[in-house]
Design a protein around this motif. Structure first.
Motif, short mmCIF file in Angstrom:
data_model
loop_
_atom_site.label_atom_id
_atom_site.label_comp_id
_atom_site.label_asym_id
_atom_site.label_seq_id
_atom_site.Cartn_x
_atom_site.Cartn_y
_atom_site.Cartn_z
N THR A 2 0.35 -1.51 -0.09
CA THR A 2 0.07 0.39 -0.31
C THR A 2 0.63 0.76 0.21
O THR A 2 1.85 1.78 1.17
CB THR A 2 -1.13 0.04 1.48
N THR A 4 1.42 5.57 0.35
CA THR A 4 0.71 6.48 0.83
C THR A 4 0.76 7.68 -0.36
O THR A 4 1.64 7.73 -0.75
CB THR A 4 1.27 6.67 2.46
N CYS A 5 -0.01 8.31 0.14
CA CYS A 5 -0.31 9.45 -1.47
C CYS A 5 -0.95 10.57 -0.93
O CYS A 5 -1.87 10.87 0.75
CB CYS A 5 -1.25 8.72 -2.62
N GLU A 23 -8.41 7.06 -3.60
CA GLU A 23 -9.80 6.24 -2.04
C GLU A 23 -10.39 5.50 -2.92
O GLU A 23 -10.39 4.14 -3.00
CB GLU A 23 -11.11 7.25 -2.08
N LEU A 28 -3.40 2.31 -2.99
CA LEU A 28 -3.14 3.49 -2.45
C LEU A 28 -3.69 4.08 -1.55
O LEU A 28 -5.49 3.79 -0.62
CB LEU A 28 -3.94 4.53 -3.82
N LYS A 29 -2.98 4.85 -0.74
CA LYS A 29 -4.60 5.35 0.75
C LYS A 29 -3.67 6.73 0.30
O LYS A 29 -2.03 7.21 0.83
CB LYS A 29 -3.23 4.61 2.10
N VAL A 31 -3.17 10.08 2.75
CA VAL A 31 -2.85 10.36 4.24
C VAL A 31 -3.64 12.61 3.88
O VAL A 31 -2.71 13.09 4.93
CB VAL A 31 -1.62 10.26 4.46
N GLN A 47 5.28 14.26 8.25
CA GLN A 47 4.40 13.11 7.10
C GLN A 47 5.58 11.99 6.34
O GLN A 47 5.98 12.75 5.28
CB GLN A 47 3.30 12.22 7.81
N THR A 48 5.70 10.77 6.21
CA THR A 48 6.23 10.15 5.38
C THR A 48 4.70 9.87 4.24
O THR A 48 3.97 9.12 4.37
CB THR A 48 6.77 9.04 5.61
N VAL A 49 5.54 10.27 2.92
CA VAL A 49 4.57 10.03 1.96
C VAL A 49 5.31 9.05 0.68
O VAL A 49 6.18 9.47 0.34
CB VAL A 49 4.46 11.33 1.72
N ASP A 50 4.63 8.44 0.01
CA ASP A 50 5.40 7.87 -0.97
C ASP A 50 5.24 8.28 -2.66
O ASP A 50 6.20 8.87 -3.22
CB ASP A 50 5.12 6.90 -1.37
N THR A 80 10.19 9.98 -1.88
CA THR A 80 8.89 10.34 -2.12
C THR A 80 9.01 10.06 -3.52
O THR A 80 9.67 10.59 -4.23
CB THR A 80 8.03 11.44 -1.54
#
Length: 255
Positions: A2, A4-5, A23, A28-29, A31, A47-50, A80
């Motif tokens: 998953t 994070t986006c 969503e 994908l999540k 955030v 925060q850490t975001v992909d 990122t």
């Protein structure tokens, strides 16, 4: 896996659409969603975001400027990646230069969004692929092992493409870009934002030779040679004076 986006766009409708697409996608999540690049930058500090789905033309700080800030910042081992979303196709080359994963041209549908998101998932799966188990020597005779340098990865069309050495016919340099011509698809070379010098250092010298400031050739793909050129299929590639000595030594092995 998953990812994070966050979504960043100053147009409320576009921001809502991208957020809804995120969503809707199982891997994908969402955030965070931001209406400006400045807000997004502040959010990224906590925060850490992909993946960032990022508009380009925004007030105060553009998407390209935010991408350059992230490129210069030291974010440790985590990277990122950016997928640009814009209504202006003239920014495609700029997006490529800041190492964007993909470029979605508005208006885009969910199928196009999903294709770009899948590229991001493939990238992170490749990055986080576990290391192979250490090789243990046994009394049995060693079995042939595929060499780790039998291929290279090229950044082309906003993705990492694995190219086997044996598939390469020749490589042409074009200023900041290279074209890689392959046996598997000779009519459609891969275009990558790198230099011929960088590739020359990565390729094994026993299999490849630079014969001109603009060309590297696969030695086992050469069909014919003269003092000043090589022939690969229907293509004639010149040999410049700078590389004639090394090329002459290669020819001597043919005689």
């Amino acid at each position: 896996m998953t990812l994070t986006c966050i979504a960043v766009d100053d147009e409320p409708l576009a921001l809502g659409l991208v957020s809804a697409f995120i969503e809707k996608t199982p891997f994908l999540k969402l955030v965070g969603r931001y209406s400006s690049a400045v807000e997004a930058l502040q959010g990224l500090l906590t925060q850490t975001v992909d993946v960032i789905f990022l508009d380009i033309q925004m007030p105060d700080l553009t998407g390209l400027e935010l991408a350059r800030v992230l490129e210069r910042s030291n974010r440790g081992a985590h990277t990122t990646r950016i997928i640009f979303t814009t209504a202006f196709d003239q920014f495609a080359l700029d997006g490529f230069r800041v190492d964007a994963l993909d470029y979605l041209l508005k208006p885009f549908n969910y199928e196009e969004f999903l294709r770009a998101a899948s590229k991001a998932r493939q990238y992170f799966e490749l990055v986080h692929r576990p290391e192979p188990a250490p090789f243990v020597i046994s009394p049995a005779p060693p079995q042939p092992v595929e060499a780790a340098d039998d291929y290279l990865f090229l950044k082309a069309e906003y993705q990492l493409v694995r190219v086997a050495h044996q598939d390469i016919l020749y490589i042409e340099g074009l200023k900041d870009y290279v074209k890689v011509y392959r046996q598997s698809d000779p009519a459609k070379p891969l275009l990558s934002l790198t230099s011929l010098k960088v590739l020359e250092e990565k390729l094994p010298p026993k299999r490849f030779m630079r014969v001109h400031r603009s060309f590297i050739v696969a030695l086992d793909q050469i069909d014919a040679v003269t003092r000043n050129s090589v022939q690969i299929g229907a293509t004639t590639i010149p040999v410049s004076d700078q590389y004639k000595d090394a090329f002459g030594q290669f020819i001597s092995r043919w005689l």
